[in-house]
Design a protein around this motif. Structure first.
Motif, mmCIF file in Angstrom:
data_model
loop_
_atom_site.group_PDB
_atom_site.id
_atom_site.type_symbol
_atom_site.label_atom_id
_atom_site.label_comp_id
_atom_site.label_asym_id
_atom_site.label_seq_id
_atom_site.Cartn_x
_atom_site.Cartn_y
_atom_site.Cartn_z
ATOM 1 N N MET A 162 34.484 45.451 38.953
ATOM 2 C CA MET A 162 35.883 45.106 38.949
ATOM 3 C C MET A 162 36.634 46.197 39.713
ATOM 4 N N ALA A 163 37.473 45.756 40.630
ATOM 5 C CA ALA A 163 38.214 46.706 41.457
ATOM 6 C C ALA A 163 39.533 47.115 40.823
ATOM 7 N N GLU A 164 40.234 46.144 40.194
ATOM 8 C CA GLU A 164 41.573 46.438 39.684
ATOM 9 C C GLU A 164 41.921 45.476 38.556
ATOM 10 N N ILE A 165 42.689 45.979 37.611
ATOM 11 C CA ILE A 165 43.122 45.168 36.477
ATOM 12 C C ILE A 165 44.543 45.567 36.094
ATOM 13 N N GLY A 166 45.326 44.589 35.684
ATOM 14 C CA GLY A 166 46.703 44.846 35.273
ATOM 15 C C GLY A 166 47.493 43.562 35.277
ATOM 16 N N PRO A 167 48.779 43.633 34.958
ATOM 17 C CA PRO A 167 49.612 42.433 34.999
ATOM 18 C C PRO A 167 49.652 41.865 36.419
ATOM 19 N N ALA A 168 49.567 40.544 36.536
ATOM 20 C CA ALA A 168 49.538 39.905 37.856
ATOM 21 C C ALA A 168 50.733 40.303 38.707
ATOM 22 N N GLU A 169 51.910 40.357 38.104
ATOM 23 C CA GLU A 169 53.103 40.713 38.863
ATOM 24 C C GLU A 169 52.985 42.104 39.466
ATOM 25 N N ALA A 170 52.435 43.047 38.693
ATOM 26 C CA ALA A 170 52.282 44.427 39.172
ATOM 27 C C ALA A 170 51.253 44.511 40.297
ATOM 28 N N ILE A 171 50.145 43.792 40.149
ATOM 29 C CA ILE A 171 49.102 43.838 41.178
ATOM 30 C C ILE A 171 49.571 43.164 42.458
ATOM 31 N N PHE A 172 50.258 42.027 42.347
ATOM 32 C CA PHE A 172 50.770 41.358 43.546
ATOM 33 C C PHE A 172 51.862 42.180 44.221
ATOM 34 N N GLY A 189 33.304 59.409 53.077
ATOM 35 C CA GLY A 189 31.981 59.825 53.523
ATOM 36 C C GLY A 189 31.252 60.747 52.565
ATOM 37 N N THR A 190 31.907 61.240 51.534
ATOM 38 C CA THR A 190 31.231 62.112 50.571
ATOM 39 C C THR A 190 31.368 61.536 49.157
ATOM 40 N N THR A 191 32.526 61.697 48.536
ATOM 41 C CA THR A 191 32.723 61.247 47.158
ATOM 42 C C THR A 191 32.483 59.747 47.034
ATOM 43 N N CYS A 192 33.046 58.973 47.927
ATOM 44 C CA CYS A 192 32.918 57.512 47.859
ATOM 45 C C CYS A 192 31.461 57.061 47.989
ATOM 46 N N HIS A 193 30.665 57.812 48.725
ATOM 47 C CA HIS A 193 29.268 57.441 48.963
ATOM 48 C C HIS A 193 28.337 57.871 47.836
ATOM 49 N N THR A 194 28.800 58.758 46.972
ATOM 50 C CA THR A 194 27.892 59.289 45.949
ATOM 51 C C THR A 194 28.361 59.093 44.517
ATOM 52 N N VAL A 195 29.668 59.061 44.286
ATOM 53 C CA VAL A 195 30.206 58.994 42.919
ATOM 54 C C VAL A 195 30.859 57.643 42.677
ATOM 55 N N PRO A 196 30.339 56.847 41.712
ATOM 56 C CA PRO A 196 31.004 55.571 41.423
ATOM 57 C C PRO A 196 32.378 55.822 40.787
ATOM 58 N N PRO A 197 33.425 55.163 41.279
ATOM 59 C CA PRO A 197 34.753 55.359 40.687
ATOM 60 C C PRO A 197 34.854 54.638 39.343
ATOM 61 N N HIS A 198 35.587 55.231 38.440
ATOM 62 C CA HIS A 198 35.810 54.616 37.134
ATOM 63 C C HIS A 198 37.161 53.921 37.134
ATOM 64 N N LEU A 199 37.277 52.892 36.326
ATOM 65 C CA LEU A 199 38.533 52.168 36.191
ATOM 66 C C LEU A 199 39.505 53.068 35.440
ATOM 67 N N THR A 200 40.471 53.641 36.164
ATOM 68 C CA THR A 200 41.441 54.555 35.552
ATOM 69 C C THR A 200 42.858 54.097 35.880
ATOM 70 N N GLU A 201 43.793 54.503 35.037
ATOM 71 C CA GLU A 201 45.190 54.111 35.232
ATOM 72 C C GLU A 201 45.769 54.841 36.440
ATOM 73 N N LYS A 202 46.188 54.075 37.430
ATOM 74 C CA LYS A 202 46.782 54.633 38.641
ATOM 75 C C LYS A 202 48.306 54.544 38.579
ATOM 76 N N ARG A 203 48.790 53.510 37.868
ATOM 77 C CA ARG A 203 50.218 53.274 37.635
ATOM 78 C C ARG A 203 50.343 52.746 36.223
ATOM 79 N N PRO A 204 51.515 52.775 35.632
ATOM 80 C CA PRO A 204 51.648 52.256 34.265
ATOM 81 C C PRO A 204 51.119 50.821 34.149
ATOM 82 N N HIS A 205 50.184 50.614 33.241
ATOM 83 C CA HIS A 205 49.579 49.315 32.944
ATOM 84 C C HIS A 205 48.755 48.748 34.094
#
Length: 125
Positions: free
Chosen positions: A1-11, A67-83
């Motif tokens: 899953m790439a992103e989760i949140g209220p539809a209005e916020a994501i759009f 080329g470094t972090t993205c290629h080796t470390v899987p990103p975790h689903l973290t809050e980037k903006r409220p909700h």
């Protein structure tokens, strides 16, 4: 899953580059707005579901891949903006004054919701 949140916020302001690319591919019915919109075209090869790459699954096509972090470390689903949570090491910047990145602002209407779209058709079986 790439992103989760209220539809209005994501759009309104997608945080993940893949979400932003998907939203840029939505056809715009207004020809004036359609001429102003820019579609994001992703390069690279989609990752194999049978042999996924290490790190971020989107790094093979991501314009922000470092080329470094993205290629080796899987990103975790973290809050980037409220909700709003995204699995990305380099999320999209928060837009200023409610602007929609890459597309003119428009009102979001979820499909199939008569209360929001104004259509009240019934299906008979």
């Amino acid at each position: 899953m790439a992103e989760i949140g209220p539809a209005e916020a994501i759009f309104a302001a997608p945080a993940h580059p893949y979400t932003r690319a998907l939203l840029s591919a939505i056809p715009e019915p207004d020809p004036v707005i359609a001429r102003q919109a820019s579609r994001i075209r992703l390069g690279g090869e989609p990752p194999s579901p049978l042999d996924p790459p290490p790190g971020c699954l989107f790094h093979t096509r991501c314009p922000k891949s470092d080329g470094t972090t993205c290629h080796t470390v899987p990103p975790h689903l973290t809050e980037k903006r409220p909700h709003q949570r995204a699995a990305c090491h380099h999320p999209e910047p928060v837009p200023r004054n409610g602007e929609r990145p890459g597309r003119p602002p428009r009102r979001f209407r979820p499909a199939g919701n008569p209360a929001r779209t104004g259509s009240a058709r019934r299906c008979r079986s």
